[in-house]
Design an enzyme around this catalytic site. Structure first.
Site, short mmCIF file in Angstrom:
data_model
loop_
_atom_site.label_atom_id
_atom_site.label_comp_id
_atom_site.label_asym_id
_atom_site.label_seq_id
_atom_site.Cartn_x
_atom_site.Cartn_y
_atom_site.Cartn_z
N GLY A 1 3.48 -2.97 -9.50
CA GLY A 1 4.54 -3.17 -8.52
C GLY A 1 5.74 -2.27 -8.60
O GLY A 1 6.55 -2.24 -7.67
N PRO B 1 -0.27 -0.71 -13.22
CA PRO B 1 0.50 0.16 -12.33
C PRO B 1 -0.43 0.94 -11.40
O PRO B 1 -1.52 1.35 -11.81
CB PRO B 1 1.19 1.12 -13.30
CG PRO B 1 0.25 1.22 -14.46
CD PRO B 1 -0.36 -0.16 -14.59
N CYS C 1 -4.42 8.32 19.52
CA CYS C 1 -3.91 7.70 20.75
C CYS C 1 -3.37 6.31 20.47
O CYS C 1 -3.95 5.29 20.87
CB CYS C 1 -5.01 7.68 21.79
SG CYS C 1 -5.39 9.36 22.29
#
Ligand SMILES: *Cc1c(COP(=O)(O)O)cnc(C)c1O
Length: 418
Positions: free
Chosen positions: A240, A276, A343
């Protein structure tokens, strides 16, 4: 710190000019720096040097490329995996099975069986039925499954809602208030070696306070579980830690993070695990792209680049910011919107941003794209799957091919009754 720097007016990845990679591999392409990955792996480990028994497992969902995993395995990292596919990658890259932690809220029975058969190091249980199923499968094999129970500490990590995982209403873990009773029921199952707890409260955390609050709750829970007679030997504190995306962003350093973790966990007397992801890989990669067109806009011109949301989804998913720089800046600046060819209005990397002035055919990079970049790529709009390149000093290798639409189409069928 990273190894994507200007030299004589040209952006380099370590000792390789990015323009050379663009010419030889084409664009868009992800470019990773081995030296940066190794540096981040080392600095993160050094930050946790105050912790006696430590296991680091790279959260490979951040960047599951086999070459990247090999670099991190060589740096002594295990792997946090969230699917059977990620487990297969970790094993293929040379991560020892005992260094693999299996997280994830929806492990299938088949995935649990494969992981048991592979002999992985730890299962992070997300709820009671999963633990019961795992115990049954392990007992049938005459083995015990090493596991910890993931608890939801109900802490607001203060990050983007879509990458916040530790609030009570999120889907992850079991309520910390129910953990004790559930632990008791699971720990007594034959086939189960329930040995601790896990948390992971979210990603891109810029403040240590929520992490500290969550770790403190885990410390209290450990004391209660030990009071109930359980043998608690392993605690997984998740990942985190955030990284700087914008110029001027200041994040807690691995040293500050490690000092906090060492202080809060003092006396726990367990093997501590961390997972991590972003902090290791984020700034070790860039997305190399070419400007296709510059189109007038109402307020600012649109710089249309050949990278799009299918290659780098974070801006469309999380309104994420990725710094844009020209590969050969000419010293002038412009205010522009940057968008890709897909698009969708969401296929926009920046609005009204001051950037290096660019023209059609110029090359540019989006920084901090080494985590949650290529791994989230798709072939939406029937675009090619973006390739990946690993640089090492003055050499580089294409570590994932560009998968062309023809290859994707080859896996599709028109049934003969059409
Ligand atoms: C995503 C995840 C991580 C890694 O998070 P980062 O923010 O990239 O460090 C670690 N553990 C678990 C369980 C995850 O889901």
């Amino acid at each position: 710190m990273d190894h994507f720097t200007l030299r004589d007016g040209q952006l380099y990845a370590e000792d390789v000019p990015l323009a050379r990679i663009a010419a030889e591999v084409g664009t868009p392409a992800y470019v990773y720096s081995r030296a940066t990955l190794e540096r981040h792996a080392r600095v993160f480990r050094e930050g946790l040097s105050g912790i006696e028994r430590l296991h680091l497992a790279f959260a490979i969902k951040a960047n599951p490329n086999l070459a990247v995993l090999r670099v991190l395995a060589d740096a002594g990292y295990g792997a946090d995996v969230v699917s059977g596919g990620e487990m297969a990658r970790a094993l293929a890259a040379g991560v020892p099975a005992e260094g693999i932690v299996f997280s994830g809220v929806g492990k299938s029975r088949q995935e649990l069986e494969r992981a048991l058969d592979a002999g992985i190091g730890q299962f992070n249980l997300e709820h009671e039925p999963e633990g019961m199923a795992l115990a049954t499968l392990a007992a049938a094999r005459g083995i015990t499954a090493p596991a910890v129970l993931r608890v939801n500490p109900d802490v607001d990590a203060g990050t983007h809602a879509k990458i916040s995982t530790g609030r009570a209403e999120n889907k992850f873990g079991v309520p910390i208030s129910e953990a004790r009773a559930m632990f008791g029921r699971l720990a007594t199952q034959p086939g189960m070696k329930l040995r601790g707890v896990a948390i992971h409260i979210g990603s891109q955390l810029g403040d240590l306070a929520p992490l500290e609050a969550a770790y403190t709750r885990v410390g209290e829970l450990i004391a209660e579980l030990r009071g109930d007679g359980h043998d608690i030997t392993h605690v997984d504190l998740g990942g985190g830690l955030g990284v700087p995306y914008r110029p001027g962003d200041v994040m807690p350093s691995p040293a500050e993070f490690g000092a906090m973790a060492a202080r809060v966990t003092r006396g726990w007397n367990v093997e501590l695990m961390f997972e991590p992801g972003r902090v290791i890989a984020g700034n070790a990669g860039v997305l190399l792209t070419q400007v296709l067109w510059v189109k007038p806009g109402v307020l600012h011109p649109y710089v249309i680049v050949d990278a799009a949301m299918n290659d780098l989804a974070r801006p469309a998913l999380y309104d994420a910011y990725h710094a844009f720089e020209a590969v050969a800046p000419n010293g002038r600046r412009m205010t522009a919107n940057i968008a890709g060819p897909v698009c969708e209005t969401g296929d926009t990397f920046a609005m009204g941003r001051e950037i290096d002035a660019v023209e059609p055919c110029d090359l540019g990079i989006f920084r901090t794209a080494g985590a949650y970049g290529a791994t989230m790529a798709s072939t939406y709009n029937s675009r090619a799957l973006v390739p990946e390149v690993l640089v090492d000093g003055d050499r580089y290798a294409v570590v994932a091919d560009r998968i062309q639409p023809e290859t994707i189409m080859a896996a599709e069928r028109v049934p003969d009754w059409l």
